[in-house]
Design an enzyme around this catalytic site. Structure first.
Site, mmCIF file in Angstrom:
data_model
loop_
_atom_site.group_PDB
_atom_site.id
_atom_site.type_symbol
_atom_site.label_atom_id
_atom_site.label_comp_id
_atom_site.label_asym_id
_atom_site.label_seq_id
_atom_site.Cartn_x
_atom_site.Cartn_y
_atom_site.Cartn_z
ATOM 1 N N LYS A 198 87.426 60.052 -16.622
ATOM 2 C CA LYS A 198 87.807 60.460 -17.969
ATOM 3 C C LYS A 198 86.544 60.696 -18.786
ATOM 4 O O LYS A 198 85.510 60.075 -18.529
ATOM 5 C CB LYS A 198 88.668 59.382 -18.620
ATOM 6 C CG LYS A 198 90.002 59.271 -17.899
ATOM 7 C CD LYS A 198 90.926 58.277 -18.515
ATOM 8 C CE LYS A 198 92.240 58.341 -17.732
ATOM 9 N NZ LYS A 198 93.195 57.366 -18.168
ATOM 10 N N HIS B 45 90.606 56.471 -22.134
ATOM 11 C CA HIS B 45 89.571 57.213 -22.859
ATOM 12 C C HIS B 45 88.893 56.343 -23.915
ATOM 13 O O HIS B 45 87.700 56.466 -24.145
ATOM 14 C CB HIS B 45 90.170 58.477 -23.503
ATOM 15 C CG HIS B 45 90.464 59.556 -22.513
ATOM 16 N ND1 HIS B 45 91.682 59.660 -21.877
ATOM 17 C CD2 HIS B 45 89.689 60.562 -22.038
ATOM 18 C CE1 HIS B 45 91.646 60.707 -21.045
ATOM 19 N NE2 HIS B 45 90.455 61.273 -21.133
ATOM 20 N N SER C 192 93.310 63.943 -23.198
ATOM 21 C CA SER C 192 93.375 62.516 -23.487
ATOM 22 C C SER C 192 94.629 62.244 -24.295
ATOM 23 O O SER C 192 94.875 62.909 -25.298
ATOM 24 C CB SER C 192 92.140 62.096 -24.290
ATOM 25 O OG SER C 192 92.365 60.860 -24.947
#
Length: 121
Positions: free
Chosen positions: A21, A49, A90
């Site tokens: 991520k 995230h 995200s």
């Protein structure tokens, strides 16, 4: 030129090798109000995230800089193949502008093939 030494000292890109991520963060310096915010990219092997963003935001706070989240997604860095793939989004921060992120990453990884897509998660 409006450039800030504090902003210049912040690395634009720090990527972990592999598929992780990432977050895109606009960093600004309140001591240099005319300076353009600097787009920074961070990836790390974390589950969320927010966990990728937190250490960077804390570092910026300690330097007196302001972080504005610009979204996230996934980045796959393959150093052996000299490729970086940017994709996804995200849930916490929304989808980053992958084209802008790719531009910043190209500056940090000259000679790498940097691609992006709005597909996938």
């Amino acid at each position: 030129d409006g450039a800030s030494a504090a902003l210049a000292a912040v690395a634009a890109v720090e990527l972990a090798s592999g598929r992780h991520k990432y977050v895109a963060v606009a960093v600004s310096d309140p001591a240099a109000p005319g300076a353009e915010p600097k787009l920074c990219v961070r990836s790390a092997p974390r589950e969320y995230h927010q966990q990728v963003a937190r250490p960077f935001v804390e570092e910026l706070d300690a330097r007196g800089l302001i972080a504005q989240m610009k979204g996230g997604g996934r980045i796959a860095l393959d150093e052996a193949a000299a490729t970086v793939s940017i994709f996804g989004f995200s849930y916490s921060f929304g989808k980053a502008d992958h084209a802008s992120v790719a531009e910043v990453v190209r500056g940090a990884y000259p000679g790498f093939e940097v691609t992006w897509s709005d597909e996938g998660y």
